[in-house]
Design a protein around this motif. Structure first.
Motif, PDB file in Angstrom:
ATOM      1  N   HIS A 182      20.638   9.543 -11.041  1.00  0.00           N
ATOM      2  CA  HIS A 182      20.802   8.106 -10.811  1.00  0.00           C
ATOM      3  C   HIS A 182      19.403   7.508 -10.789  1.00  0.00           C
ATOM      4  O   HIS A 182      18.525   8.014 -10.087  1.00  0.00           O
ATOM      5  CB  HIS A 182      21.518   7.845  -9.488  1.00  0.00           C
ATOM      6  CG  HIS A 182      21.945   6.423  -9.318  1.00  0.00           C
ATOM      7  ND1 HIS A 182      21.093   5.434  -8.860  1.00  0.00           N
ATOM      8  CD2 HIS A 182      23.134   5.811  -9.559  1.00  0.00           C
ATOM      9  CE1 HIS A 182      21.741   4.287  -8.819  1.00  0.00           C
ATOM     10  NE2 HIS A 182      22.985   4.490  -9.235  1.00  0.00           N
ATOM     11  N   LEU A 183      19.177   6.479 -11.574  1.00  0.00           N
ATOM     12  CA  LEU A 183      17.843   5.880 -11.631  1.00  0.00           C
ATOM     13  C   LEU A 183      17.923   4.415 -12.001  1.00  0.00           C
ATOM     14  O   LEU A 183      18.945   3.947 -12.524  1.00  0.00           O
ATOM     15  CB  LEU A 183      16.944   6.620 -12.614  1.00  0.00           C
ATOM     16  CG  LEU A 183      17.056   6.313 -14.107  1.00  0.00           C
ATOM     17  CD1 LEU A 183      15.850   6.884 -14.847  1.00  0.00           C
ATOM     18  CD2 LEU A 183      18.349   6.789 -14.720  1.00  0.00           C
ATOM     19  N   VAL A 209       4.530  17.281 -13.591  1.00  0.00           N
ATOM     20  CA  VAL A 209       5.605  16.295 -13.510  1.00  0.00           C
ATOM     21  C   VAL A 209       6.923  16.988 -13.809  1.00  0.00           C
ATOM     22  O   VAL A 209       6.970  18.078 -14.379  1.00  0.00           O
ATOM     23  CB  VAL A 209       5.378  15.137 -14.510  1.00  0.00           C
ATOM     24  CG1 VAL A 209       4.177  14.300 -14.107  1.00  0.00           C
ATOM     25  CG2 VAL A 209       5.226  15.661 -15.937  1.00  0.00           C
ATOM     26  N   THR A 210       8.000  16.336 -13.429  1.00  0.00           N
ATOM     27  CA  THR A 210       9.351  16.859 -13.639  1.00  0.00           C
ATOM     28  C   THR A 210      10.092  15.975 -14.622  1.00  0.00           C
ATOM     29  O   THR A 210      10.015  14.737 -14.535  1.00  0.00           O
ATOM     30  CB  THR A 210      10.116  16.914 -12.306  1.00  0.00           C
ATOM     31  OG1 THR A 210       9.519  17.910 -11.469  1.00  0.00           O
ATOM     32  CG2 THR A 210      11.581  17.258 -12.516  1.00  0.00           C
ATOM     33  N   TYR A 211      10.791  16.578 -15.547  1.00  0.00           N
ATOM     34  CA  TYR A 211      11.626  15.832 -16.484  1.00  0.00           C
ATOM     35  C   TYR A 211      12.711  15.107 -15.701  1.00  0.00           C
ATOM     36  O   TYR A 211      13.431  15.712 -14.896  1.00  0.00           O
ATOM     37  CB  TYR A 211      12.228  16.793 -17.505  1.00  0.00           C
ATOM     38  CG  TYR A 211      13.242  16.182 -18.438  1.00  0.00           C
ATOM     39  CD1 TYR A 211      13.018  14.972 -19.064  1.00  0.00           C
ATOM     40  CD2 TYR A 211      14.438  16.848 -18.710  1.00  0.00           C
ATOM     41  CE1 TYR A 211      13.947  14.416 -19.931  1.00  0.00           C
ATOM     42  CE2 TYR A 211      15.377  16.324 -19.585  1.00  0.00           C
ATOM     43  CZ  TYR A 211      15.128  15.111 -20.189  1.00  0.00           C
ATOM     44  OH  TYR A 211      16.062  14.568 -21.038  1.00  0.00           O
ATOM     45  N   ALA A 212      12.836  13.802 -15.924  1.00  0.00           N
ATOM     46  CA  ALA A 212      13.764  12.984 -15.163  1.00  0.00           C
ATOM     47  C   ALA A 212      15.184  13.020 -15.697  1.00  0.00           C
ATOM     48  O   ALA A 212      16.086  12.417 -15.105  1.00  0.00           O
ATOM     49  CB  ALA A 212      13.268  11.537 -15.136  1.00  0.00           C
ATOM     50  N   GLY A 213      15.407  13.697 -16.822  1.00  0.00           N
ATOM     51  CA  GLY A 213      16.751  13.742 -17.383  1.00  0.00           C
ATOM     52  C   GLY A 213      17.078  12.563 -18.266  1.00  0.00           C
ATOM     53  O   GLY A 213      18.250  12.262 -18.519  1.00  0.00           O
ATOM     54  N   VAL A 214      16.050  11.867 -18.764  1.00  0.00           N
ATOM     55  CA  VAL A 214      16.216  10.729 -19.665  1.00  0.00           C
ATOM     56  C   VAL A 214      15.143  10.808 -20.739  1.00  0.00           C
ATOM     57  O   VAL A 214      13.986  11.130 -20.442  1.00  0.00           O
ATOM     58  CB  VAL A 214      16.084   9.385 -18.918  1.00  0.00           C
ATOM     59  CG1 VAL A 214      16.173   8.214 -19.904  1.00  0.00           C
ATOM     60  CG2 VAL A 214      17.145   9.242 -17.852  1.00  0.00           C
ATOM     61  N   THR A 246      17.030   9.790  -8.634  1.00  0.00           N
ATOM     62  CA  THR A 246      17.625  10.853  -7.831  1.00  0.00           C
ATOM     63  C   THR A 246      18.331  11.836  -8.740  1.00  0.00           C
ATOM     64  O   THR A 246      19.104  11.436  -9.611  1.00  0.00           O
ATOM     65  CB  THR A 246      18.646  10.297  -6.823  1.00  0.00           C
ATOM     66  OG1 THR A 246      18.002   9.406  -5.919  1.00  0.00           O
ATOM     67  CG2 THR A 246      19.293  11.431  -6.027  1.00  0.00           C
ATOM     68  N   ASP A 247      18.044  13.106  -8.549  1.00  0.00           N
ATOM     69  CA  ASP A 247      18.834  14.166  -9.148  1.00  0.00           C
ATOM     70  C   ASP A 247      19.902  14.518  -8.124  1.00  0.00           C
ATOM     71  O   ASP A 247      19.620  15.131  -7.094  1.00  0.00           O
ATOM     72  CB  ASP A 247      17.958  15.385  -9.450  1.00  0.00           C
ATOM     73  CG  ASP A 247      18.747  16.566  -9.984  1.00  0.00           C
ATOM     74  OD1 ASP A 247      19.992  16.467 -10.075  1.00  0.00           O
ATOM     75  OD2 ASP A 247      18.138  17.591 -10.306  1.00  0.00           O
ATOM     76  N   ALA A 248      21.134  14.116  -8.406  1.00  0.00           N
ATOM     77  CA  ALA A 248      22.215  14.267  -7.431  1.00  0.00           C
ATOM     78  C   ALA A 248      22.892  15.624  -7.520  1.00  0.00           C
ATOM     79  O   ALA A 248      24.082  15.750  -7.244  1.00  0.00           O
ATOM     80  CB  ALA A 248      23.239  13.148  -7.619  1.00  0.00           C
ATOM     81  N   LEU A 255      22.860  14.240  -3.046  1.00  0.00           N
ATOM     82  CA  LEU A 255      24.036  13.386  -3.204  1.00  0.00           C
ATOM     83  C   LEU A 255      24.287  12.588  -1.939  1.00  0.00           C
ATOM     84  O   LEU A 255      24.582  11.385  -2.005  1.00  0.00           O
ATOM     85  CB  LEU A 255      25.248  14.237  -3.549  1.00  0.00           C
ATOM     86  CG  LEU A 255      26.557  13.471  -3.781  1.00  0.00           C
ATOM     87  CD1 LEU A 255      26.435  12.532  -4.968  1.00  0.00           C
ATOM     88  CD2 LEU A 255      27.724  14.434  -3.983  1.00  0.00           C
ATOM     89  N   ALA A 256      24.151  13.231  -0.771  1.00  0.00           N
ATOM     90  CA  ALA A 256      24.364  12.529   0.493  1.00  0.00           C
ATOM     91  C   ALA A 256      23.337  11.415   0.668  1.00  0.00           C
ATOM     92  O   ALA A 256      23.670  10.321   1.149  1.00  0.00           O
ATOM     93  CB  ALA A 256      24.282  13.514   1.655  1.00  0.00           C
ATOM     94  N   ALA A 257      22.077  11.666   0.282  1.00  0.00           N
ATOM     95  CA  ALA A 257      21.040  10.642   0.386  1.00  0.00           C
ATOM     96  C   ALA A 257      21.342   9.459  -0.525  1.00  0.00           C
ATOM     97  O   ALA A 257      21.107   8.300  -0.160  1.00  0.00           O
ATOM     98  CB  ALA A 257      19.681  11.244   0.058  1.00  0.00           C
ATOM     99  N   LEU A 258      21.863   9.740  -1.719  1.00  0.00           N
ATOM    100  CA  LEU A 258      22.202   8.669  -2.652  1.00  0.00           C
ATOM    101  C   LEU A 258      23.367   7.837  -2.123  1.00  0.00           C
ATOM    102  O   LEU A 258      23.342   6.603  -2.186  1.00  0.00           O
ATOM    103  CB  LEU A 258      22.549   9.268  -4.019  1.00  0.00           C
ATOM    104  CG  LEU A 258      22.850   8.280  -5.143  1.00  0.00           C
ATOM    105  CD1 LEU A 258      21.667   7.356  -5.397  1.00  0.00           C
ATOM    106  CD2 LEU A 258      23.217   9.038  -6.421  1.00  0.00           C
TER     107      LEU A 258
END
Length: 237
Positions: A110-111, A158-163, A215-217, A223-226
């Motif tokens: 989620h971003l 850095v970490t790949y953000a998934g996008v 957020t990587d859920a 997931l709880a934080a999101l």
């Protein structure tokens, strides 16, 4: 431009939630997690979306339909019950994606990002959005010229953000990125990261740093934080 959302994963870290619901369909802020991507893609002018599915695949068309209510056309690329991992899933979907570069989005993140700002520079095979590593261990190094390298730098990388944006040409000769024992099956199953690192060694991958919400859920804690973020910020999307 088309887009592909990766949604075929089993979601083992989120069990037992994912025993009955795929990760991208878990409710966040009163809607399935994947819906934020569908809205953002449509706002960016993208109307054709491919979603790969495997685990509990029948739930996706039941929840999302053909995309009409989002102003989209959604096509589902089924991979069988076991799935083909990230790289294999993309290779399997290439006939649906065509020859032009496409936007790639992980279904379990989620971003806050305007997808219309993404671009693939000439000569590159991929352009990835990256973030500061959430746990102190990065995946890649991003230099001051916007080039990605396969080994994290001393500062943590850095970490790949998934996008990102992917050129289908990334998959030409893809087996060269793997040892013979690392792929198998028909269609083959393999991860995307080794293929990206192979292209980075040839200087063909660029990136941009994302400092906004991301957020990587994929874990219960994340997931709880999101979910809590939406409770405390009802307008957050």
């Amino acid at each position: 431009m088309k887009a592909m959302i990766l949604a075929a994963g089993r979601g083992l870290r989120l069990r037992p939630l994912t025993d009955a619901c795929p990760k991208p369909l878990l409710p966040v802020g009163g809607e399935p997690l994947i819906e934020s991507h569908l809205r953002a893609l449509r706002q960016a002018g993208i109307t054709e979306v491919i979603i790969n599915t495997a685990w509990l695949a029948e739930q996706f068309p039941a929840a999302l339909g053909n995309g009409e209510r989002y102003g989209l056309s959604i096509i589902y690329a089924w991979e069988g019950g076991a799935g083909l991992e990230t790289g294999g899933g993309l290779l399997n979907a290439l006939p649906l994606l065509g020859d032009a570069p496409f936007v790639l989005v992980n279904g379990d993140i989620h971003l806050a990002l305007d997808f219309s700002t993404l671009a693939l520079p000439e000569g590159d095979l991929a352009h990835l959005v990256v973030v500061d590593p959430p746990n102190g261990a990065g995946d890649f190094a991003l230099d001051r010229h916007g080039r990605l390298h396969p080994v994290p730098d001393a500062g943590g990388g850095v970490t790949y953000a998934g996008v990102g944006i992917i050129d289908p040409a990334l998959f030409a000769g893809w087996r060269a990125a793997f040892a013979a024992h690392e792929t198998g099956g028909t269609p083959p199953a393999f991860r995307l990261a080794p293929l990206l690192r192979h292209a980075m060694r040839r200087g063909r991958i660029g990136g941009r740093h994302h400092a906004g919400h991301w957020t990587d859920a994929g874990t219960p804690e994340a997931l709880a934080a999101l979910v809590q973020r939406f409770r405390t910020q009802p307008g957050a999307r």
